[in-house]
Design a protein around this motif. Structure first.
Motif, PDB file in Angstrom:
ATOM      1  N   SER A  46      33.379  48.750  32.889  1.00 55.01           N
ATOM      2  CA  SER A  46      33.207  47.412  33.459  1.00 55.01           C
ATOM      3  C   SER A  46      33.437  46.309  32.427  1.00 55.01           C
ATOM      4  CB  SER A  46      31.824  47.256  34.095  1.00 55.01           C
ATOM      5  OG  SER A  46      30.815  47.386  33.122  1.00 55.01           O
ATOM      6  N   GLU A  47      33.288  46.624  31.142  1.00 59.15           N
ATOM      7  CA  GLU A  47      33.545  45.637  30.092  1.00 59.15           C
ATOM      8  C   GLU A  47      35.033  45.298  29.992  1.00 59.15           C
ATOM      9  OE1 GLU A  47      31.777  46.761  26.323  1.00 59.15           O
ATOM     10  OE2 GLU A  47      30.086  47.668  27.370  1.00 59.15           O
ATOM     11  N   LEU A  48      35.871  46.141  30.557  1.00 58.76           N
ATOM     12  CA  LEU A  48      37.318  45.931  30.504  1.00 58.76           C
ATOM     13  C   LEU A  48      37.854  45.185  31.729  1.00 58.76           C
ATOM     14  CD1 LEU A  48      38.230  49.562  29.374  1.00 58.76           C
ATOM     15  CD2 LEU A  48      37.891  47.552  27.920  1.00 58.76           C
ATOM     16  N   CYS A  49      36.955  44.857  32.657  1.00 60.23           N
ATOM     17  CA  CYS A  49      37.353  44.256  33.932  1.00 60.23           C
ATOM     18  C   CYS A  49      36.891  42.807  34.030  1.00 60.23           C
ATOM     19  CB  CYS A  49      36.753  45.048  35.090  1.00 60.23           C
ATOM     20  SG  CYS A  49      37.248  46.781  35.078  1.00 60.23           S
ATOM     21  N   VAL A  50      37.663  42.020  34.767  1.00 60.57           N
ATOM     22  CA  VAL A  50      37.302  40.623  34.985  1.00 60.57           C
ATOM     23  C   VAL A  50      36.088  40.526  35.897  1.00 60.57           C
ATOM     24  CG1 VAL A  50      38.090  38.420  35.933  1.00 60.57           C
ATOM     25  CG2 VAL A  50      39.677  39.870  34.659  1.00 60.57           C
ATOM     26  N   SER A  51      36.128  41.232  37.003  1.00 57.32           N
ATOM     27  CA  SER A  51      35.020  41.251  37.954  1.00 57.32           C
ATOM     28  C   SER A  51      34.371  42.624  37.878  1.00 57.32           C
ATOM     29  CB  SER A  51      35.534  41.001  39.370  1.00 57.32           C
ATOM     30  OG  SER A  51      34.490  41.113  40.302  1.00 57.32           O
ATOM     31  N   THR A  52      33.061  42.661  37.688  1.00 60.13           N
ATOM     32  CA  THR A  52      32.412  43.955  37.484  1.00 60.13           C
ATOM     33  C   THR A  52      31.530  44.394  38.641  1.00 60.13           C
ATOM     34  OG1 THR A  52      30.547  42.954  36.324  1.00 60.13           O
ATOM     35  CG2 THR A  52      32.409  43.675  34.985  1.00 60.13           C
ATOM     36  N   GLU A  53      31.084  43.471  39.463  1.00 59.35           N
ATOM     37  CA  GLU A  53      30.168  43.830  40.542  1.00 59.35           C
ATOM     38  C   GLU A  53      30.880  43.727  41.887  1.00 59.35           C
ATOM     39  OE1 GLU A  53      26.043  42.075  42.176  1.00 59.35           O
ATOM     40  OE2 GLU A  53      26.109  42.412  40.029  1.00 59.35           O
ATOM     41  N   LEU A  54      31.007  44.857  42.576  1.00 56.17           N
ATOM     42  CA  LEU A  54      31.646  44.868  43.884  1.00 56.17           C
ATOM     43  C   LEU A  54      30.651  44.502  44.985  1.00 56.17           C
ATOM     44  CD1 LEU A  54      33.755  48.120  43.504  1.00 56.17           C
ATOM     45  CD2 LEU A  54      34.509  45.759  43.197  1.00 56.17           C
ATOM     46  N   SER A  55      29.437  44.918  44.808  1.00 58.56           N
ATOM     47  CA  SER A  55      28.342  44.574  45.713  1.00 58.56           C
ATOM     48  C   SER A  55      27.052  44.695  44.916  1.00 58.56           C
ATOM     49  CB  SER A  55      28.327  45.507  46.931  1.00 58.56           C
ATOM     50  OG  SER A  55      27.890  46.802  46.554  1.00 58.56           O
ATOM     51  N   GLU A  56      25.945  44.497  45.573  1.00 59.44           N
ATOM     52  CA  GLU A  56      24.661  44.555  44.874  1.00 59.44           C
ATOM     53  C   GLU A  56      24.403  45.924  44.243  1.00 59.44           C
ATOM     54  OE1 GLU A  56      20.138  44.092  46.295  1.00 59.44           O
ATOM     55  OE2 GLU A  56      21.447  42.413  46.825  1.00 59.44           O
ATOM     56  N   ASP A  57      24.872  46.983  44.903  1.00 57.55           N
ATOM     57  CA  ASP A  57      24.610  48.349  44.434  1.00 57.55           C
ATOM     58  C   ASP A  57      25.818  49.049  43.836  1.00 57.55           C
ATOM     59  OD1 ASP A  57      21.994  48.141  45.373  1.00 57.55           O
ATOM     60  OD2 ASP A  57      22.540  48.860  47.360  1.00 57.55           O
ATOM     61  N   LEU A  58      26.967  48.398  43.793  1.00 53.60           N
ATOM     62  CA  LEU A  58      28.198  49.073  43.377  1.00 53.60           C
ATOM     63  C   LEU A  58      28.923  48.285  42.300  1.00 53.60           C
ATOM     64  CD1 LEU A  58      29.981  51.539  44.092  1.00 53.60           C
ATOM     65  CD2 LEU A  58      31.181  50.072  45.702  1.00 53.60           C
ATOM     66  N   CYS A  63      33.637  53.072  40.546  1.00 53.47           N
ATOM     67  CA  CYS A  63      34.822  53.459  41.322  1.00 53.47           C
ATOM     68  C   CYS A  63      36.040  53.785  40.463  1.00 53.47           C
ATOM     69  CB  CYS A  63      35.197  52.329  42.274  1.00 53.47           C
ATOM     70  SG  CYS A  63      33.867  51.850  43.369  1.00 53.47           S
ATOM     71  N   ALA A  64      35.939  53.610  39.156  1.00 49.06           N
ATOM     72  CA  ALA A  64      37.091  53.792  38.267  1.00 49.06           C
ATOM     73  C   ALA A  64      37.754  55.160  38.382  1.00 49.06           C
ATOM     74  CB  ALA A  64      36.693  53.505  36.824  1.00 49.06           C
ATOM     75  N   PRO A  65      36.998  56.265  38.418  1.00 51.00           N
ATOM     76  CA  PRO A  65      37.666  57.569  38.536  1.00 51.00           C
ATOM     77  C   PRO A  65      38.463  57.705  39.840  1.00 51.00           C
ATOM     78  CG  PRO A  65      35.455  57.879  37.711  1.00 51.00           C
ATOM     79  CD  PRO A  65      35.555  56.443  38.164  1.00 51.00           C
ATOM     80  N   ALA A  66      37.910  57.217  40.933  1.00 49.88           N
ATOM     81  CA  ALA A  66      38.626  57.296  42.218  1.00 49.88           C
ATOM     82  C   ALA A  66      39.877  56.429  42.186  1.00 49.88           C
ATOM     83  CB  ALA A  66      37.710  56.868  43.357  1.00 49.88           C
ATOM     84  N   ALA A  67      39.788  55.255  41.576  1.00 50.10           N
ATOM     85  CA  ALA A  67      40.951  54.380  41.467  1.00 50.10           C
ATOM     86  C   ALA A  67      42.033  55.020  40.599  1.00 50.10           C
ATOM     87  CB  ALA A  67      40.539  53.027  40.897  1.00 50.10           C
TER      88      ALA A  67
END
Length: 79
Positions: A46-58, A63-67
């Motif tokens: 998440s430190e490598l991403c601009v947006s880190t929170e997709l929702s309150e719990d996610l 999701c990185a491995p699935a992506a």
């Protein structure tokens, strides 16, 4: 045992001793103490991403491995 096995995998994969271990997926919390034991730098995906929170719990790092799998398979699915 886990430390020894991890060292073997990293050596086989050609990871440099001063390399960075990037934690991704819901089990990434396991990598941080392992990186510390290996005296390696740890980075949460998440430190490598601009947006880190997709929702309150996610988080995006959950999701990185699935992506990554989706990206690797994108050409096969398109055919």
């Amino acid at each position: 045992m886990i430390l020894s096995a991890s060292e073997q995998v990293l050596v086989k994969a050609g990871v440099e001793q001063d390399g960075v271990l990037v934690g991704a997926g819901v089990g990434r919390f396991l990598l941080k103490p392992l990186a510390l034991s290996l005296k390696a730098e740890y980075c949460d995906f998440s430190e490598l991403c601009v947006s880190t929170e997709l929702s309150e719990d996610l988080m995006v790092s959950d999701c990185a491995p699935a992506a990554a799998i989706a990206y690797l398979l994108k050409d096969e699915v398109a055919d």
